[in-house]
Every structure is written in structure tokens, then in C-alpha cells.
Design an enzyme around this catalytic site. Structure first.
Site, PDB file in Angstrom:
ATOM      1  N   ASP B 140       5.725  -3.299   7.170  1.00 35.02           N
ATOM      2  CA  ASP B 140       5.936  -2.111   6.370  1.00 35.02           C
ATOM      3  C   ASP B 140       7.327  -1.565   6.808  1.00 35.02           C
ATOM      4  OD1 ASP B 140       3.387  -2.955   5.839  1.00 35.02           O
ATOM      5  OD2 ASP B 140       2.649  -0.736   5.710  1.00 35.02           O
ATOM      6  N   LYS B 203       4.787   1.397  -1.225  1.00 34.35           N
ATOM      7  CA  LYS B 203       3.949   2.217  -0.286  1.00 34.35           C
ATOM      8  C   LYS B 203       4.298   3.503  -0.396  1.00 34.35           C
ATOM      9  CE  LYS B 203       2.281   2.569   4.444  1.00 34.35           C
ATOM     10  NZ  LYS B 203       2.399   1.737   5.890  1.00 34.35           N
ATOM     11  N   LYS B 239       0.404   0.529  -2.309  1.00 31.96           N
ATOM     12  CA  LYS B 239      -0.435   0.925  -1.148  1.00 31.96           C
ATOM     13  C   LYS B 239      -0.100   2.234  -1.130  1.00 31.96           C
ATOM     14  CE  LYS B 239      -0.973   0.694   3.811  1.00 31.96           C
ATOM     15  NZ  LYS B 239      -0.210   0.024   5.109  1.00 31.96           N
TER      16      LYS B 239
END
Lengths: 322, 303
Positions: B140, B203, B239
Site C-alpha cells: 500500500d 485506496k 479499497k
């Protein structure tokens, strides 16, 4: 008790302005009275029931008094969330402060006494009884306000133990309490069961009397203007038979208070309370005006005793004999 | 040989109708779901969670405990899925990897100077390399918001592409940190840059900035994913992370996902929740559906 009450699914219009006497055609030139919409009290706010249902509260003459929210299990669930959130604050306030706030409740009730008397009159009480009930309710709050910072000392103990420990026991609030208020009166019963619960630092969800619900919601307005943190007391109106299972089986509720003798109701509570070992408190009283129903033992009904073992160097080192 | 993708001019990314997006997201929250669908969605939701701990105080013990929770959500409820992944700092990847063993739960690692991303590209790449070497299945990364807001889209694009290269087999999630981008127009543009630069997932947030994920911003990103898919034929995951702690809200996200991207995305390969307390709320709702009794948090393991 319940023959003069009719449960209905409300049309949207009735929800917006649901109250009595509107159907009567006003006389020409006469002012149309603005009537209060009775809503429920959750988390310091006055929402309508999420179910949109209502029932008509009437007096014994069949005169319509108001449309009351017929609360659902979801309203109860919301109230439990609010009560659990509020418990952190209310339960950890110092006892003196809780006493001050209960006293403040009494002050606000005194200031609005006439409104309560009027509502009691509408709900079939005689003037004398109504005044008496309002006065007693105020006095009961004062009574428990006084006990807030005193019952702990009375019910705590220092325990003799046979090892090097200072051992003491003290009461602590049990948590979230669901209360089914006495059904046969409007105000004094509700106050008499709520006051000891919150005096001990618990938060609660109370179900008002089904047949005489008016004062309960007006009492919520008193709570809302008397420094009681939102969520400490939540008040619903609705059918006890419908809501009793949820009041007693919710896993995030720590105790149930029930004031009816109805064996079926008690059985439901007993069975459901076993799910997470809720404390069950049953009151046998019928006369809620009596002084018999107020006692510091009633605060203890929703307390837990915590015992602490504190190591000390040697027993009797302080020559205190414990 | 993969098909050539033409990189568009990102300053021409579509403008977003804020009022329209907010109203559409709001309408999704007003629908009701039938009980059977609710139960399967709750279970699906559980399987999509990236169980996250990103604190300065994280220790090996804490991470081990979290991994145990990831594998054993609620042993008293048979046939529950595990969560999708555990999301930790690079220094904890090894611990997480060992604890999870062959359970099938993936390890995601934040990297690139999370959460601010304020360091040189070399250090960021080294950070990613370390995470991948330690065994991270997913990385991430954070978008360089400063550069992005200054209009240096080429820098942002190249950085993501460089990180993607270092990731190798690991799937790359790009955190836009929508709370710092402020407008939907910028969220859309950042989504486009990230996807064209090679992100496998986009995300919303690090969880360190408020506001974090919400329905409208997720809707904007889902629409960006859909447009990207129509243009290039490549699927990108989504996400939302931060601030999703209630089961009901998670169901709203899933409804939105199904409506915008459809069934192909309704699995934990293409959709994740970045959350930690959401798992317990989902479990509580599942137990409520099973027993008919409202649950209390005292009866569910914290981790």
C-alpha cells in the site's frame, strides 16, 4: 387497562401533526390550540419511532389525549447504543456530581409542576392526587440525589483476611439497565424506578406506562434541560408485551427492572436474562406513592460489588486490626 | 505482448458533479436488504477486510495477536471466512508472514514513507523493496499529495510506475488520501493517474487524516475504475479505508460496488475494506441474524 387503546399504522399526515382534537371543527374566530407531539427520547434527542407506528392514548372516558409512538425493537436497540455510549461518562462521574444533577432534575420538575399536574388530570387523576403525585416525584428525586454520594460508604466494607492484604469491597454500577416502568401510573412510578438506577451511575432505557404515557415524555423534556448527559436516560413509549423480550434478551444490557406481577412476563425475563446473566430486579409494589418504595437498597439492586486485594507489608501494621 | 495503453492528458480528467454524486450515494443508504442477502453480504464483507494495525506502538506481540484474529474470527460460528489480509508496517511483515503461515490470509504492507510520503524517491523505493523482500503479498503506497496538488502529475505518475516495478509480483494499492485532495475533481484525476501508472488497487485513505473514506468519494473512485475498465479492459480493485466500523455502512459499500462495477468485483480479489473494528461489528450482526438476539461487544474477542 388497555381496552381504550387502539394501535395503528400511522399515515404520514398523522405522523407530521399527530394529535387530538384536530378533527373537531373549530368555532369561528376561536384560536386553534397548538398541541404537543409526543415523541420518544433517545440519546438526548427526541426522534419519532423509526417504525412510523403510533397508538392513541385515551382517558377512561374514551377521550383522545395524544398519539404516542409505538416504539419498535429497533428503537430499543438505538437506545441501548446510546445508553452504552453514555455509560462511560455517567458511570465515571464523581458521585457528588451525579447528586447535583439529580437535584437539578428535581428543580426543573418543580418549575414545570403545573404542566405535569395538568397531564395527570387529563389521565384521570383527581386534582388532589395529581398534585400529590407531582410533589412526591420531586421529593423522590431529592431523596436519591442525597443518596448519590452516600450509599457507597454504607455498603462498602473492609474485610478481615488471613494474609498480608488490605481487602475491601465497594459497589460499582452494573452498566446499562432496561426498565419497564410501573404501568398503573404516569409519573411517580417512572421516577421511582429510574432515580435509583441512575443515582448509582448506571444508564437506562425506560419503557413508559402504556396506558398513561404523557408524563413520561414530558419528564424526558425535564431531563433534557437539567444537565443529564444525553443517553443516560432514554425513554420509549410502546407496548410492553411486544418489547419485553427485547428489553430482556439484548446482550449489551446488564440488568432488567420489572414492576408487574404478571408471571408470564417474569418468566420471559428470567429466561432471557440467563443468556448473559443479566441482573433481574422485580418490584412487588403497587402503591408507588408510599415512602416504602424509596430506599438506598434500591440503588444497590443495580450495583455490582467489587472486591480489591491490595498487598500490604504485614497484617495489622497500621494497628488498625484488619 | 500486452495491448498498448495510451496515456491520456490527466488535466482533462472528467469533472465531477458533487451534488449529483452525494445524492446518488445517499440514495444507496435508503434501500433495504432481504435477510438472506444480508447474511451472505455480511460474510462477504468479512472476507474482504484488510485487518489493519498501523500504530507507532505496534509490537510483534500485537501483530501476532492480530494475525490470530485474522485466522480465527469467531470459532464458535462455524463456516466463517477468514479476512482477506493483514495490513502492517514493513518492519512487521516478517512477523505477520510467519504467524499467518499457510492460512491463505495475505500480508499487506504500507510503504513509501507512509502516511505522509514526504521523502525522496530512492528511500521510498528502498522501503517498498524491503517490504517485498520480507514477504509482503501486497504493497500500500501513498500518493505524493504535495506534488499532485502542485500540478506535477508527471512526477506522481512516474513515482507510482517506479514503485510498481519494484513491487514485482506483489499487488500495488495506491492510497490517494482523499481527505487531503479535498475536491471530487482531484480525486477523479488522482484515480486516473494511479490506474494508468499501474495500480492494482486504488485506496481512499491512510486512516490518519480526517475525513477518511466515505460513500460519495468511493462512488467517484468506482466510476473512475469503471471508465478505466471500459477504456483499457483492465480491472482495478477498490479499497475504502478508515472510518468504516459499522456493518450497515459496509453493506452500503457493497451495494454501491455491485451497482457500479457488478458481480465481477464482488470478491476480495477486487474489493477490500481497510478496517479493524469493522470485523467485530460484522460478527455481531451475523450472530444477531443467527440467534435473533441483539449482541453486546463484551462477548466478542477484541483481537
Amino acid at each position: 387497562m388497555m381496552e381504550n387503546i387502539i394501535a395503528k399504522k400511522s399515515p404520514a399526515a398523522a405522523r407530521v401533526n399527530g394529535n387530538s382534537k384536530i378533527a373537531e371543527k373549530p368555532e369561528k374566530g376561536k384560536r386553534l390550540e397548538v398541541l404537543k407531539t409526543y415523541k420518544i427520547y433517545i440519546g438526548g434527542k427526541f426522534p419519532r419511532t423509526e417504525s412510523g407506528r403510533y397508538y392513541v392514548a385515551a382517558n377512561s372516558a374514551g377521550e383522545k389525549l395524544a398519539n404516542m409512538c409505538l416504539s419498535s425493537r429497533k428503537d430499543f436497540r438505538e437506545a441501548v447504543v446510546a445508553a452504552r455510549t453514555a455509560f462511560g461518562d455517567w458511570g465515571s462521574r464523581h458521585a457528588l456530581n451525579r447528586g447535583q444533577i439529580l437535584y437539578r432534575m428535581a428543580e426543573m420538575l418543580e418549575g414545570r409542576k403545573m404542566q405535569f399536574i395538568e397531564e395527570l388530570l387529563k389521565q384521570d387523576a383527581s386534582r388532589k392526587l395529581a398534585e400529590n403525585e407531582a410533589n412526591l416525584s420531586i421529593d423522590r428525586l431529592i431523596y436519591y440525589a442525597g443518596w448519590c454520594d452516600k450509599f457507597q460508604q454504607i455498603f462498602s466494607s473492609v474485610n478481615p483476611v488471613a494474609c498480608s492484604h488490605f481487602n475491601f469491597s465497594a459497589p460499582e454500577p452494573t452498566g446499562v439497565v432496561s426498565v419497564i416502568a410501573p404501568q398503573n401510573n404516569s409519573l411517580i412510578g417512572l421516577v421511582s424506578v429510574i432515580a435509583p438506577v441512575i443515582a448509582g451511575g448506571n444508564t437506562c432505557i425506560a419503557l413508559a406506562s402504556y396506558s398513561k404515557p404523557l408524563c413520561a415524555i414530558t419528564f424526558a423534556e425535564v431531563l433534557n434541560s437539567s444537565d443529564v448527559p444525553g443517553g443516560t436516560v432514554n425513554i420509549l413509549t410502546g407496548n410492553p408485551d411486544e418489547l419485553l423480550p427485547y428489553f430482556s434478551n439484548h446482550m449489551d444490557v446488564n440488568a432488567v427492572v420489572y414492576c408487574e406481577k404478571d408471571p408470564a412476563g417474569r418468566k420471559v425475563i428470567h429466561e432471557n436474562a440467563a443468556l448473559n446473566l443479566k441482573r433481574t430486579v422485580f418490584y412487588e409494589d403497587t402503591n408507588w406513592n408510599s415512602k416504602e418504595v424509596q430506599s438506598p437498597y434500591r440503588i444497590m439492586d443495580t450495583q455490582e460489588i467489587k472486591t480489591t486485594w491490595h498487598p500490604i507489608e504485614n497484617i495489622g501494621g497500621a494497628k488498625a486490626g484488619y | 505482448m500486452p495491448e498498448t495503453i495510451i496515456i491520456p492528458d490527466f488535466s482533462l480528467s472528467p469533472r465531477i458533479d458533487q451534488v449529483g454524486i452525494e445524492e446518488r450515494a445517499d440514495r444507496i443508504t435508503k434501500r433495504s436488504i432481504k435477510k438472506e442477502s444480508k447474511v451472505s453480504l455480511l460474510k462477504l464483507g468479512l472476507s474482504m477486510i484488510d485487518l489493519t494495525t498501523l500504530e507507532g506502538k505496534d509490537s510483534e506481540g500485537k501483530v501476532k495477536q492480530l494475525c490470530y484474529k485474522a485466522k480465527h474470527l469467531l470459532d464458535s460460528y462455524p463456516s466463517l471466512p477468514t479476512v482477506a489480509a493483514v495490513c502492517v508496517y514493513p518492519s512487521m511483515v516478517k512477523t505477520a508472514k510467519q504467524s499467518l503461515g499457510s492460512s491463505g490470509v495475505k500480508v499487506a504492507s504500507v510503504a513509501t514513507a507512509f502516511p505522509s510520503g514526504q521523502t525522496s524517491l530512492d528511500i521510498k523505493l528502498e522501503d517498498v523493496r524491503f517490504a517485498v523482500e520480507q514477504g509482503a503479498d501486497e504493497v500500500d503506497m501513498v500518493l505524493s499529495r504535495g506534488k499532485f496538488l502542485a500540478g506535477d502529475y508527471n512526477y506522481v505518475f512516474d513515482e507510482i510506475a517506479a514503485v510498481k516495478e519494484v513491487c514485482g509480483e506483489a499487488r500495488l494499492k495506491v492510497i490517494l488520501e482523499t481527505g487531503e485532495l479535498v475536491t471530487f475533481d482531484k480525486v477523479r484525476r488522482a484515480s486516473d493517474i494511479a490506474m494508468y501508472a499501474g495500480a492494482d488497487f486504488i485506496k481512499t485513505s491512510t486512516g490518519k487524516v480526517s475525513p477518511a473514506a466515505n460513500l460519495p468519494v468511493t462512488l467517484v473512485m468506482l466510476l473512475a475504475i469503471r471508465d478505466f475498465y471500459y477504456k483499457t479492459g483492465r480491472m482495478v480493485g477498490m479499497k475504502p479505508a478508515g472510518g468504516i466500523s459499522k456493518a450497515k455502512l459496509a453493506l452500503h459499500y457493497l451495494m454501491m460496488l455491485n451497482e457500479i462495477l457488478g458481480g465481477d468485483w464482488m470478491n476480495n480479489h477486487w474489493f477490500r475494506f481497510g478496517a479493524s473494528s469493522l470485523a467485530n461489528d460484522l460478527l455481531m450482526q451475523l450472530m444477531k441474524e443467527k440467534t435473533g438476539i441483539y449482541q453486546g461487544k463484551d462477548y466478542f474477542p477484541i483481537d
